[in-house]
Write an enzyme that holds these catalytic residues in place. Structure first.
Site, PDB file in Angstrom:
ATOM      1  N   TRP A  19      32.886  -4.746-112.648  1.00  0.00           N
ATOM      2  CA  TRP A  19      32.809  -4.875-111.182  1.00  0.00           C
ATOM      3  C   TRP A  19      34.186  -4.873-110.539  1.00  0.00           C
ATOM      4  O   TRP A  19      35.107  -5.538-111.031  1.00  0.00           O
ATOM      5  CB  TRP A  19      32.109  -6.195-110.840  1.00  0.00           C
ATOM      6  CG  TRP A  19      32.330  -6.675-109.446  1.00  0.00           C
ATOM      7  CD1 TRP A  19      33.382  -7.443-109.016  1.00  0.00           C
ATOM      8  CD2 TRP A  19      31.510  -6.437-108.302  1.00  0.00           C
ATOM      9  NE1 TRP A  19      33.244  -7.698-107.671  1.00  0.00           N
ATOM     10  CE2 TRP A  19      32.105  -7.091-107.199  1.00  0.00           C
ATOM     11  CE3 TRP A  19      30.316  -5.724-108.095  1.00  0.00           C
ATOM     12  CZ2 TRP A  19      31.560  -7.060-105.921  1.00  0.00           C
ATOM     13  CZ3 TRP A  19      29.767  -5.707-106.827  1.00  0.00           C
ATOM     14  CH2 TRP A  19      30.395  -6.371-105.762  1.00  0.00           C
ATOM     15  N   MET A  20      34.319  -4.164-109.415  1.00  0.00           N
ATOM     16  CA  MET A  20      35.544  -4.214-108.614  1.00  0.00           C
ATOM     17  C   MET A  20      35.209  -4.514-107.164  1.00  0.00           C
ATOM     18  O   MET A  20      34.244  -3.960-106.625  1.00  0.00           O
ATOM     19  CB  MET A  20      36.251  -2.856-108.674  1.00  0.00           C
ATOM     20  CG  MET A  20      37.464  -2.774-107.740  1.00  0.00           C
ATOM     21  SD  MET A  20      38.274  -1.160-107.775  1.00  0.00           S
ATOM     22  CE  MET A  20      37.071  -0.186-106.896  1.00  0.00           C
ATOM     23  N   ASP A  22      38.005  -6.009-103.747  1.00  0.00           N
ATOM     24  CA  ASP A  22      39.181  -5.668-102.931  1.00  0.00           C
ATOM     25  C   ASP A  22      40.355  -5.032-103.686  1.00  0.00           C
ATOM     26  O   ASP A  22      40.698  -5.480-104.777  1.00  0.00           O
ATOM     27  CB  ASP A  22      39.775  -6.924-102.279  1.00  0.00           C
ATOM     28  CG  ASP A  22      38.745  -7.879-101.761  1.00  0.00           C
ATOM     29  OD1 ASP A  22      37.560  -7.516-101.708  1.00  0.00           O
ATOM     30  OD2 ASP A  22      39.132  -9.007-101.407  1.00  0.00           O
ATOM     31  N   GLN A  38      40.433  -6.718-107.379  1.00  0.00           N
ATOM     32  CA  GLN A  38      39.531  -7.793-107.761  1.00  0.00           C
ATOM     33  C   GLN A  38      38.590  -7.257-108.830  1.00  0.00           C
ATOM     34  O   GLN A  38      37.862  -6.290-108.597  1.00  0.00           O
ATOM     35  CB  GLN A  38      38.737  -8.269-106.540  1.00  0.00           C
ATOM     36  CG  GLN A  38      39.555  -9.112-105.593  1.00  0.00           C
ATOM     37  CD  GLN A  38      39.940 -10.436-106.219  1.00  0.00           C
ATOM     38  OE1 GLN A  38      39.117 -11.335-106.328  1.00  0.00           O
ATOM     39  NE2 GLN A  38      41.179 -10.566-106.651  1.00  0.00           N
ATOM     40  N   SER A  82      42.154 -12.486-104.108  1.00  0.00           N
ATOM     41  CA  SER A  82      42.994 -11.418-103.573  1.00  0.00           C
ATOM     42  C   SER A  82      44.401 -11.863-103.197  1.00  0.00           C
ATOM     43  O   SER A  82      44.664 -13.054-102.975  1.00  0.00           O
ATOM     44  CB  SER A  82      42.320 -10.785-102.359  1.00  0.00           C
ATOM     45  OG  SER A  82      41.257  -9.976-102.805  1.00  0.00           O
ATOM     46  N   ASP A 137      43.991 -15.060 -99.794  1.00  0.00           N
ATOM     47  CA  ASP A 137      44.383 -13.662 -99.581  1.00  0.00           C
ATOM     48  C   ASP A 137      45.758 -13.535 -98.928  1.00  0.00           C
ATOM     49  O   ASP A 137      45.914 -12.950 -97.852  1.00  0.00           O
ATOM     50  CB  ASP A 137      43.314 -12.915 -98.755  1.00  0.00           C
ATOM     51  CG  ASP A 137      41.900 -13.126 -99.294  1.00  0.00           C
ATOM     52  OD1 ASP A 137      41.777 -13.427-100.493  1.00  0.00           O
ATOM     53  OD2 ASP A 137      40.936 -12.997 -98.522  1.00  0.00           O
ATOM     54  N   GLU A 191      39.075 -12.964 -93.687  1.00  0.00           N
ATOM     55  CA  GLU A 191      39.534 -12.673 -95.036  1.00  0.00           C
ATOM     56  C   GLU A 191      40.593 -11.568 -95.012  1.00  0.00           C
ATOM     57  O   GLU A 191      40.679 -10.774 -94.063  1.00  0.00           O
ATOM     58  CB  GLU A 191      38.354 -12.213 -95.908  1.00  0.00           C
ATOM     59  CG  GLU A 191      37.281 -13.288 -96.088  1.00  0.00           C
ATOM     60  CD  GLU A 191      36.246 -12.920 -97.136  1.00  0.00           C
ATOM     61  OE1 GLU A 191      35.622 -11.852 -97.003  1.00  0.00           O
ATOM     62  OE2 GLU A 191      36.058 -13.708 -98.088  1.00  0.00           O
ATOM     63  N   TRP A 274      29.652  -6.136 -99.495  1.00  0.00           N
ATOM     64  CA  TRP A 274      29.158  -7.152-100.420  1.00  0.00           C
ATOM     65  C   TRP A 274      27.653  -7.043-100.690  1.00  0.00           C
ATOM     66  O   TRP A 274      27.195  -7.326-101.791  1.00  0.00           O
ATOM     67  CB  TRP A 274      29.480  -8.564 -99.908  1.00  0.00           C
ATOM     68  CG  TRP A 274      30.863  -8.979-100.292  1.00  0.00           C
ATOM     69  CD1 TRP A 274      31.948  -9.071 -99.474  1.00  0.00           C
ATOM     70  CD2 TRP A 274      31.312  -9.337-101.593  1.00  0.00           C
ATOM     71  NE1 TRP A 274      33.052  -9.452-100.198  1.00  0.00           N
ATOM     72  CE2 TRP A 274      32.686  -9.637-101.495  1.00  0.00           C
ATOM     73  CE3 TRP A 274      30.697  -9.429-102.843  1.00  0.00           C
ATOM     74  CZ2 TRP A 274      33.445 -10.025-102.592  1.00  0.00           C
ATOM     75  CZ3 TRP A 274      31.463  -9.822-103.938  1.00  0.00           C
ATOM     76  CH2 TRP A 274      32.819 -10.117-103.811  1.00  0.00           C
TER      77      TRP A 274
HETATM   78  C1  FRU Z   1      36.973 -10.309 -99.803  1.00  0.00           C
HETATM   79  C2  FRU Z   1      37.060 -11.537-100.700  1.00  0.00           C
HETATM   80  C3  FRU Z   1      38.394 -12.232-100.558  1.00  0.00           C
HETATM   81  C4  FRU Z   1      38.538 -12.950-101.869  1.00  0.00           C
HETATM   82  C5  FRU Z   1      37.925 -11.963-102.828  1.00  0.00           C
HETATM   83  C6  FRU Z   1      37.210 -12.600-103.997  1.00  0.00           C
HETATM   84  O1  FRU Z   1      36.035  -9.364-100.222  1.00  0.00           O
HETATM   85  O2  FRU Z   1      35.983 -12.406-100.440  1.00  0.00           O
HETATM   86  O3  FRU Z   1      38.473 -13.104 -99.444  1.00  0.00           O
HETATM   87  O4  FRU Z   1      39.871 -13.234-102.177  1.00  0.00           O
HETATM   88  O5  FRU Z   1      37.017 -11.181-102.080  1.00  0.00           O
HETATM   89  O6  FRU Z   1      36.810 -11.638-104.937  1.00  0.00           O
END
Ligand code: FRU
Length: 460
Positions: A19-20, A22, A38, A82, A137, A191, A274
């Protein structure tokens, strides 16, 4: 997909497996563009987050590298969230959010690399007093002798905000105050903030959660958009324009920008949302990054967005037609039978067309993706429908001027479509899931006529 094709992209980035979400730490170091992301290597769902890593010399072909960051410290044991990267004294430094305490705490940590491949953690450097459940982030930059970082957060009464800190050594940080904060309409959490100079303005890019749909705007679960304003160290950020969405498609979130060595401001986003269905899970992977885009500031102070010019080096086997095509009756015009990794430039002429809707479609009459002008609504729509994968019909759109030709630069890469409109004006990005039989690209129209002034199709 079927045996002989896959939804895995050829000129976009996707994880090798797992899974990927950000993009993280976008930077240029040691002669390579660096992209982190991510990453959950163990599953095609979000989970125990790591930073995956890849590098490229042209932002299109990526070389997968070993995982850069794995949870290991008390401060990041529940996940590496992130963050961003900077180059300092010849080192590549990553600043990321470490998650701990059964995922109840978020704090900022550093890691260092001298070769762009192996990373040594330097540990925790920045904590928030009070509730630190939503404090993540970090986006770092240097200005003068100082380092600055902004961090996404929320107020005690659930409004998104961005907090600013300053440092001389990246390790000890002083709080500088709130850079910007949501009113009641702008979401409960911001975010992945980003802050940078474009032209003579400072752009704040944020990803608000919990904005309400407003007509054709803010139709996704979460949004990505920007403010235009002015700022310098020690002063307030004065917002002049915004909030404006930066991409108008079904799937765009959590983007990050960086400065290329030649001074271009490049943006890459997560080409998903998401709540997406991710049919590619059946192939063992999930998630894609967008085509990198170059940002510039227009004369009227909005962001112009274009595909990076490097993509032109990959065009092969072109079909370029400068002859106009007019379709009457209920005829369609097949541009290409099998579209998998292609760029399609097409100029539609609203003045010469009298159908009320017209455009191009990838698929058949009922299913697939439709990119079309609705003359009554004066908008360009991207509508998709893949019921066999639980993706029901829905559209996203932008306003278009019907007194001039409409110039579309469309990129299709296996399971994505990105429609750039009128050379910088706007872009709509969506995931698509055509079966093998849904890869025919055609011009279509409702009753009346449509005129295409010219078109080009390349393999990429
Ligand atoms: C955004 C987020 C960020 C967080 C990351 C976790 O999509 O929710 O705020 O750092 O993804 O995977």
């Amino acid at each position: 997909g079927a045996d002989n094709y896959s939804w895995y992209p050829t000129f976009h980035f996707s994880p090798p497996k797992g899974w990927m979400n950000d993009p993280n730490g976008l930077s240029y170091y040691n002669g390579y563009y660096q992209a982190f992301y991510q990453y959950n290597p163990y599953d095609t769902e979000s989970g125990w987050m790591h930073w995956g890593h890849a590098r490229s010399t042209n932002l299109l072909k990526w070389e997968h590298l070993p995982i850069a960051l794995t949870p290991s410290l008390p401060e990041d044991i529940d996940g590496i969230f992130s963050g961003s990267a900077v180059v300092s004294d010849g080192n590549l430094i990553l600043m990321y959010t470490g998650v701990s305490g059964n995922s109840t705490h978020q704090a900022q940590c550093l890691a260092n690399s001298t070769d762009g491949i192996n990373f040594d953690k330097l540990g925790l450097v920045l904590k928030k007093n009070g509730s630190d459940l939503n404090f993540r982030d970090p986006k770092v930059w240097k200005q003068g002798d100082s380092w600055f970082v902004i961090i996404g957060s929320k107020t005690d009464d659930d409004r998104g905000e961005v907090l600013l800190y300053q440092s001389l050594d990246l390790k000890s940080w002083d709080y500088q105050g709130v850079l910007a904060q949501a009113d009641e309409t702008l979401g409960y959490m911001w975010e992945c903030p980003d802050f940078f100079t474009l032209g003579d303005k400072q752009i704040l890019l944020i990803n608000p959660q919990g904005m309400e749909q407003n007509g054709y705007d803010y139709q996704n679960l979460y949004q990505t958009g920007y403010f235009v304003g002015t700022w310098q160290p020690g002063e307030q950020y004065i917002i002049e324009k915004g909030f404006k969405e930066i991409d108008h498609g079904h799937d765009f979130y959590a983007s990050q920008t960086f400065l290329a060595p030649d001074g271009r401001r490049i943006l890459i986003g997560w080409l998903d949302m998401w709540e997406s269905v991710f049919p590619e899970r059946q192939e063992g992977w999930a998630g894609m990054l967008t085509l990198p885009r170059e940002l510039t500031l227009s004369l009227n102070g909005t962001i112009e967005i274009r595909p990076i010019r490097e993509v032109e080096d990959y065009r092969t086997e072109d079909v370029v037609s400068n002859n106009s095509v007019t379709l009457n009756d209920d005829s369609i015009f097949v541009l290409k039978e099998q579209v998998t990794s292609n760029e399609i430039i097409i100029e539609l002429d609203p003045v010469k067309s009298n159908a009320s809707t017209y455009g191009v479609r990838l698929g058949d009459e009922d299913q697939g993706v439709f990119v079309y002008v609705d003359t009554e609504k004066q908008r360009l729509f991207v509508e998709r429908s893949y019921p066999q994968f639980n993706i029901s019909r829905s559209d996203r759109s932008v306003a278009v001027d019907l007194s001039n030709p409409i110039y579309l630069d469309i990129f299709v890469d296996s399971s994505s479509i990105e429609v750039f409109v009128n050379d910088g004006e706007s872009v709509l990005s969506s995931r698509i899931y055509p079966t093998e039989l849904q890869r025919s690209l055609a011009v279509f129209h409702s009753e009346g006529s449509v005129t295409v002034n010219k078109y080009s199709i390349w393999n990429i």
